[in-house]
Design an enzyme around this catalytic site. Structure first.
Site, mmCIF file in Angstrom:
data_model
loop_
_atom_site.group_PDB
_atom_site.id
_atom_site.type_symbol
_atom_site.label_atom_id
_atom_site.label_comp_id
_atom_site.label_asym_id
_atom_site.label_seq_id
_atom_site.Cartn_x
_atom_site.Cartn_y
_atom_site.Cartn_z
ATOM 1 N N ASP A 65 0.839 -1.204 0.000
ATOM 2 C CA ASP A 65 0.000 0.000 0.000
ATOM 3 C C ASP A 65 0.872 1.251 0.000
ATOM 4 O O ASP A 65 0.368 2.374 -0.034
ATOM 5 C CB ASP A 65 -1.026 -0.016 1.141
ATOM 6 C CG ASP A 65 -0.392 0.034 2.516
ATOM 7 O OD1 ASP A 65 0.842 -0.094 2.627
ATOM 8 O OD2 ASP A 65 -1.150 0.175 3.505
ATOM 9 N N SER A 66 2.200 1.044 -0.028
ATOM 10 C CA SER A 66 3.120 2.159 -0.298
ATOM 11 C C SER A 66 2.814 2.782 -1.656
ATOM 12 O O SER A 66 3.327 3.844 -1.977
ATOM 13 C CB SER A 66 4.575 1.685 -0.249
ATOM 14 O OG SER A 66 4.753 0.550 -1.080
ATOM 15 N N ASP B 192 -0.991 -6.200 0.074
ATOM 16 C CA ASP B 192 -1.268 -5.538 1.353
ATOM 17 C C ASP B 192 -2.764 -5.389 1.582
ATOM 18 O O ASP B 192 -3.503 -5.011 0.666
ATOM 19 C CB ASP B 192 -0.673 -4.115 1.319
ATOM 20 C CG ASP B 192 0.452 -3.937 2.304
ATOM 21 O OD1 ASP B 192 0.459 -4.623 3.343
ATOM 22 O OD2 ASP B 192 1.320 -3.088 2.022
ATOM 23 N N LYS C 146 -0.964 -9.429 3.334
ATOM 24 C CA LYS C 146 -0.146 -8.907 4.436
ATOM 25 C C LYS C 146 -0.997 -7.949 5.260
ATOM 26 O O LYS C 146 -1.707 -7.116 4.701
ATOM 27 C CB LYS C 146 1.084 -8.178 3.885
ATOM 28 C CG LYS C 146 1.918 -7.505 4.981
ATOM 29 C CD LYS C 146 3.276 -7.099 4.464
ATOM 30 C CE LYS C 146 3.332 -5.788 3.740
ATOM 31 N NZ LYS C 146 2.889 -4.616 4.528
ATOM 32 N N GLU D 178 -0.949 -5.297 8.682
ATOM 33 C CA GLU D 178 -0.104 -4.569 9.640
ATOM 34 C C GLU D 178 -0.674 -4.676 11.057
ATOM 35 O O GLU D 178 -1.871 -4.482 11.267
ATOM 36 C CB GLU D 178 -0.007 -3.089 9.236
ATOM 37 C CG GLU D 178 0.778 -2.882 7.968
ATOM 38 C CD GLU D 178 1.035 -1.413 7.657
ATOM 39 O OE1 GLU D 178 0.841 -0.548 8.539
ATOM 40 O OE2 GLU D 178 1.432 -1.134 6.509
ATOM 41 N N GLU E 186 9.784 -4.025 10.272
ATOM 42 C CA GLU E 186 10.150 -2.739 9.662
ATOM 43 C C GLU E 186 10.718 -1.785 10.710
ATOM 44 O O GLU E 186 10.097 -1.564 11.756
ATOM 45 C CB GLU E 186 8.921 -2.104 8.990
ATOM 46 C CG GLU E 186 9.265 -0.742 8.360
ATOM 47 C CD GLU E 186 8.230 -0.217 7.379
ATOM 48 O OE1 GLU E 186 7.267 -0.925 7.043
ATOM 49 O OE2 GLU E 186 8.414 0.932 6.932
HETATM 50 O O1 KIV Z 1 3.571 -1.071 1.608
HETATM 51 C C1 KIV Z 1 4.739 -1.463 1.545
HETATM 52 O O2 KIV Z 1 5.473 -1.210 0.586
HETATM 53 C C2 KIV Z 1 5.263 -2.226 2.664
HETATM 54 C C3 KIV Z 1 6.737 -2.466 2.707
HETATM 55 C C4 KIV Z 1 7.384 -1.243 3.231
HETATM 56 C C5 KIV Z 1 7.096 -3.648 3.513
HETATM 57 O O3 KIV Z 1 4.534 -2.607 3.526
#
Ligand code: KIV
Length: 269
Positions: A50-51, A89, A118, A120, A186
């Site tokens: 989600d970056s 994500d 994934k 968080e 992280e």
């Molecule tokens: O969203 C993302 O790119 C991430 C990485 C920083 C691990 O979660």
């Protein structure tokens, strides 16, 4: 590509790589072309992070990223991937919502082409990880600096220093017990990441977590020298290379050989 790294990457394969001492290489991608280039270079895990809120949409945080955004980019990336494991994500308040919401959203990402989702956060969210894994959704945990929590953390800061270290280790153990297939660490001190890596059975994948993790992940734009800022754990792998695929190959080689990150690219106590 050597044979140890040539097979299709699956959730059980990540576990096997930890046991075999083979470092896992991971990077974010958001479209089919870069995903294909990574896949052909031998990247093990391609993360639709989600970056994308930061590097694709130009936002200040990942909080505004929607499930629809994640589904769209997961579909794009899936068209470029043959060998790598595609991890997607779960956006803000998706993995951290009710179990029903987490299951619905994870299902949508898997149908879009993800092989693993994934989420968080640890603590109360380990229950959601257990709920998903019991239903056939492979999950990667993500603890330490969790960017979706930026407003409650008060900024993008190293996590797990001092008294926080025991808390982070406990979160890692709870997520492992919940059945996650991997764990992103992280921005945590290298020594703590090494301890977590030694104590949990699942592979750890570090970003700003020192060289002792079972694998490494970087945001692609950072690895290609395009990041708006340059945190200490970022290396420009395009510098001195002939092109993007050579940069991906240089990253993969450096991670597998244990040459990335260096101590200077890691955080101390
Ligand atoms: O969203 C993302 O790119 C991430 C990485 C920083 C691990 O979660």
């Amino acid at each position: 590509m050597s044979s140890a790294f040539s097979e299709i990457v699956t959730a059980p394969r990540l576990m096997a790589m930890k046991k075999e001492g083979l470092r896992i290489t991971a990077m974010t991608a958001y479209d089919a072309s870069f995903a294909r280039a990574m896949d052909e270079s031998g990247m093990d895990v391609i993360l639709v992070g989600d970056s994308l809120g930061n590097v694709v949409q130009g936002r200040k945080s990942t909080v505004p990223v929607t499930l629809e955004d994640m589904i769209y980019h997961t579909r794009c990336v899936a068209r470029g991937v043959s060998r790598a494991l595609l991890m997607a994500d779960m956006p803000f308040l998706s993995f951290q919502g009710s179990v029903d919401q987490a299951l619905r959203d994870a299902g949508a990402l898997m149908r879009a082409g993800a092989h693993m989702v994934k989420g968080e956060g640890g603590g109360p969210f380990a229950a959601n990880a257990a709920y998903l894994t019991a239903r056939g959704v492979p999950v990667c945990g993500h603890i330490g600096l969790t960017p979706q929590f930026v407003h409650s953390l008060g900024g993008y800061r190293v996590q797990g220093r001092g008294a926080q270290a025991a808390h982070l280790l406990a979160e890692a153990q709870e997520l492992a017990e919940a059945g996650v297939s991997a764990l992103i660490l992280e921005a945590v001190p290298a020594r703590l990441a090494a301890e977590i890596t030694a104590k949990v059975a699942v592979p750890t994948i570090g970003i700003g977590a020192g060289p002792s993790c079972d694998g490494q992940v970087l945001v692609m734009h950072d690895a290609l020298g395009l990041g708006a800022r340059r945190p200490r754990f970022v290396r420009d792998f395009l510098a001195g290379q002939g092109g993007v695929k050579a940069a991906f190959a240089a990253y993969i080689e450096a991670v597998r050989a244990g040459r990335f990150p260096s101590p200077d690219e890691s955080y101390g106590e």
